[in-house]
Scaffold this active site. Structure first.
Site, PDB file in Angstrom:
ATOM      1  N   LYS A  90     -10.943  -9.222  29.061  1.00 30.66           N
ATOM      2  CA  LYS A  90     -11.426 -10.204  28.084  1.00 30.66           C
ATOM      3  C   LYS A  90     -10.235 -10.901  27.454  1.00 30.66           C
ATOM      4  O   LYS A  90      -9.293 -10.242  26.996  1.00 30.66           O
ATOM      5  CB  LYS A  90     -12.247  -9.467  26.997  1.00 30.66           C
ATOM      6  CG  LYS A  90     -12.878 -10.415  25.991  1.00 30.66           C
ATOM      7  CD  LYS A  90     -14.186 -10.963  26.496  1.00 30.66           C
ATOM      8  CE  LYS A  90     -14.621 -12.218  25.767  1.00 30.66           C
ATOM      9  NZ  LYS A  90     -13.976 -13.472  26.269  1.00 30.66           N
ATOM     10  N   LYS A 126      -5.545 -12.695  30.027  1.00 28.90           N
ATOM     11  CA  LYS A 126      -5.270 -14.060  29.563  1.00 28.90           C
ATOM     12  C   LYS A 126      -5.060 -14.933  30.784  1.00 28.90           C
ATOM     13  O   LYS A 126      -4.611 -14.448  31.822  1.00 28.90           O
ATOM     14  CB  LYS A 126      -3.995 -14.085  28.708  1.00 28.90           C
ATOM     15  CG  LYS A 126      -3.954 -15.196  27.709  1.00 28.90           C
ATOM     16  CD  LYS A 126      -4.722 -14.822  26.468  1.00 28.90           C
ATOM     17  CE  LYS A 126      -4.840 -15.960  25.501  1.00 28.90           C
ATOM     18  NZ  LYS A 126      -5.285 -15.479  24.178  1.00 28.90           N
ATOM     19  N   GLY A 165     -11.970 -19.437  25.372  1.00 34.31           N
ATOM     20  CA  GLY A 165     -10.997 -20.491  25.103  1.00 34.31           C
ATOM     21  C   GLY A 165      -9.710 -19.952  24.502  1.00 34.31           C
ATOM     22  O   GLY A 165      -9.626 -18.802  24.085  1.00 34.31           O
ATOM     23  N   ASP A 166      -8.726 -20.790  24.479  1.00 31.94           N
ATOM     24  CA  ASP A 166      -7.482 -20.567  23.730  1.00 31.94           C
ATOM     25  C   ASP A 166      -6.958 -21.986  23.472  1.00 31.94           C
ATOM     26  O   ASP A 166      -7.764 -22.926  23.416  1.00 31.94           O
ATOM     27  CB  ASP A 166      -6.503 -19.707  24.543  1.00 31.94           C
ATOM     28  CG  ASP A 166      -5.355 -19.162  23.697  1.00 31.94           C
ATOM     29  OD1 ASP A 166      -5.568 -18.212  22.932  1.00 31.94           O
ATOM     30  OD2 ASP A 166      -4.229 -19.705  23.775  1.00 31.94           O
ATOM     31  N   THR A 209     -12.163 -17.235  14.559  1.00 30.31           N
ATOM     32  CA  THR A 209     -10.753 -16.809  14.449  1.00 30.31           C
ATOM     33  C   THR A 209     -10.206 -17.179  13.073  1.00 30.31           C
ATOM     34  O   THR A 209      -9.627 -16.334  12.371  1.00 30.31           O
ATOM     35  CB  THR A 209      -9.897 -17.449  15.570  1.00 30.31           C
ATOM     36  OG1 THR A 209     -10.587 -17.294  16.806  1.00 30.31           O
ATOM     37  CG2 THR A 209      -8.531 -16.808  15.661  1.00 30.31           C
ATOM     38  N   SER A 376     -16.512 -13.200  20.319  1.00 30.85           N
ATOM     39  CA  SER A 376     -16.760 -13.283  21.762  1.00 30.85           C
ATOM     40  C   SER A 376     -17.486 -12.023  22.232  1.00 30.85           C
ATOM     41  O   SER A 376     -18.388 -12.090  23.068  1.00 30.85           O
ATOM     42  CB  SER A 376     -15.438 -13.398  22.531  1.00 30.85           C
ATOM     43  OG  SER A 376     -14.995 -14.727  22.571  1.00 30.85           O
TER      44      SER A 376
HETATM   45  N1  GLU Z   1      -7.933 -16.715  22.827  1.00 34.91           N
HETATM   46  C1  GLU Z   1      -8.482 -15.939  21.772  1.00 34.91           C
HETATM   47  C2  GLU Z   1      -7.495 -14.873  21.361  1.00 34.91           C
HETATM   48  O1  GLU Z   1      -6.303 -15.106  21.352  1.00 34.91           O
HETATM   49  C3  GLU Z   1      -9.892 -15.446  22.042  1.00 34.91           C
HETATM   50  C4  GLU Z   1     -10.114 -14.689  23.313  1.00 34.91           C
HETATM   51  C5  GLU Z   1     -11.581 -14.387  23.614  1.00 34.91           C
HETATM   52  O2  GLU Z   1     -12.446 -14.748  22.834  1.00 34.91           O
HETATM   53  O3  GLU Z   1     -11.813 -13.780  24.673  1.00 34.91           O
HETATM   54  O4  GLU Z   1      -7.845 -13.791  20.955  1.00 34.91           O
END
Ligand code: GLU
Length: 444
Positions: A90, A126, A165-166, A209, A376
């Site tokens: 994840k 990631k 997303g990121d 976040t 998420s």
């Molecule tokens: N990219 C986000 C993080 O840095 C969320 C990752 C997700 O929701 O899987 O945690």
């Protein structure tokens, strides 16, 4: 394995040379867990350090797509499936010109510890590409996302790997990626999170976040007999994390003095208000403008927020290593009392050392910004049970999870000179969960 820090450094130099950010992230965690590791023969004999330093696998692929003029483009893309011992892989996808293997390895590594802290069954991963959606039209972004998913779909699945997303991957990009997954597989399932609530996304995921950072910050201030209302806050960044962190700060009665992007800082002398913020969100998220084009506040080109005086709190929400030693010194001399990281690893190693040597509350990203991945996780639960929870229910759960992350981050530490060492506490908690699970699985 010989119990000596040079052993892990040699390993990284041998197998991951030139991965600067990855080395930085590993060194930070191992610095904090070294004492525990030294005392634990079982961890040493089981080669736990090496097992946690090496991702399960790194998938690398080519993305070929056509722009509006008919020109063909090729981008490099990766998915780092770091560890699935605590749950299916994840973690987000990042589209940015600076994306490379080192950055995705560091982010995948961090994600394992962050996800462990949420208490939800999620492993760490990631991915992303050196593609920058900001440079292309909406149709071009769609074609890129379709080409990206045409490769990625082979490696993901609701019980295998669930990207989200990121940076530069928001609801629009997730929609295009999900559309392509559905077209290829014909399976309407929770393979991605961060979807629009119209087709299986969770309410409150976009806000999670940023709001979560502020919920953690409030817990941390409270644990030091302090509070957020009436405090002045410096926020960097102007993406999802920054804007929703700013929103929650304002709602909690704090004064937000800045936002920023790679071109400079937007300054609000008497504090940003919710109407101005709403306009900025419209300009950024809908019109996709730069901060300097939003027509709000006072814009200072090529300036970061960190040397602004009379602020109490800093929320770096832009990107890795955005706060260098000079910035950290400015914060220290301006008497910042707390830093909570909305971005992943926004402080350089030297900046972290400088901050940690002072009585400043320092909430690391893996704890403070875990609200995004936590929601998420809630989106996955909703997809699995075909439910759709209200915004209030999700927010309630997010608040509880951030409180629990705060508790977990201090489970193994005590105040040092009046300050709770959150970085050490979060790293020890994540390391112990990962290491003990690896031991339980035998030679895995
Ligand atoms: N990219 C986000 C993080 O840095 C969320 C990752 C997700 O929701 O899987 O945690």
């Amino acid at each position: 394995m010989k119990c000596d820090p040079s052993t892990y450094k040699n390993y990284l130099n041998k197998y991951h040379p030139h991965s600067r950010e990855f080395h930085q992230a590993v060194a930070e965690v191992f610095q904090d867990v070294w004492e525990l590791f030294e005392e634990n023969r079982v961890y040493q004999n089981a080669q736990i350090m090496e097992r946690l330093m090496e991702p399960d696998r790194i998938i690398s692929f080519r993305v070929t797509w056509e722009d509006d003029s008919g020109k063909i483009h090729i981008n490099r893309a990766f998915r780092v499936q770091y560890s699935n011992v605590l749950g299916a892989y994840k973690g987000g996808l990042r589209f940015h010109s600076g994306v490379n293997e080192s950055i995705l390895k560091f982010l995948g590594f961090e994600q394992c510890y962050k996800n462990a802290l949420t208490g939800l069954p999620m492993g760490g991963a990631k991915g992303g590409s050196d593609f920058n959606p900001k440079e292309f039209s909406d149709r071009e972004v769609m074609r890129f996302c379709q080409a990206f998913m045409t490769e990625l779909y082979k490696y993901v699945g609701p019980d295998i790997d669930v990207p989200a997303g990121d940076m530069n991957v928001g609801t629009r990009e997730i929609g295009y990626l999900y559309g392509q997954y559905l077209r290829i597989t014909d399976r309407w399932e929770g393979v991605l999170t961060g979807k629009s609530p119209g087709f299986g996304g969770s309410c409150g995921r976009s806000e999670a976040t940023g709001h979560g950072v502020v919920y953690f910050l409030k817990e941390a201030l409270n644990a030091h007999d302090n509070g957020l209302s009436d405090k002045s806050v410096l926020v960097s960044g102007s993406g999802n994390v920054a804007l929703y962190a700013a929103e929650k700060c304002i709602e909690e009665g704090a004064k937000v003095l800045t936002l920023s992007d790679s071109e400079g800082t937007l300054y609000f002398k008497s504090g940003l208000n919710l109407e101005q913020l709403e306009e900025i969100m419209q300009s950024k998220f809908v019109e996709r403008k730069r901060l300097s084009e939003c027509g709000q506040g006072e814009f200072f080109s090529e300036k970061k927020p960190w040397d602004i005086k009379d602020a109490h709190i800093a929320l770096p929400c832009a990107t890795q290593n955005e706060v260098n030693i000079e910035d950290a010194k400015s914060m220290i001399s301006n008497k910042i009392i707390a830093i909570a990281e909305g971005a992943n690893m926004p402080l350089t190693h030297e900046a972290q050392d400088a901050v940690l040597s002072k009585p400043i509350i320092y909430a690391p990203g893996k704890a403070a910004n875990a609200g995004g991945v936590a929601v998420s996780g809630l989106e996955r639960s909703q997809n699995a049970t075909l439910e759709s929870w209200s915004k209030e229910k999700v927010d309630d759960k997010l608040r509880t999870i951030m409180k629990e992350i705060h508790t977990r981050s201090i489970e193994h530490v005590e105040k040092e000179k009046g300050i709770l060492p959150y970085r050490k506490g979060a790293n020890i908690y994540g390391f112990k969960r990962l290491a003990d699970t690896l031991l339980a699985y035998g030679i895995h």
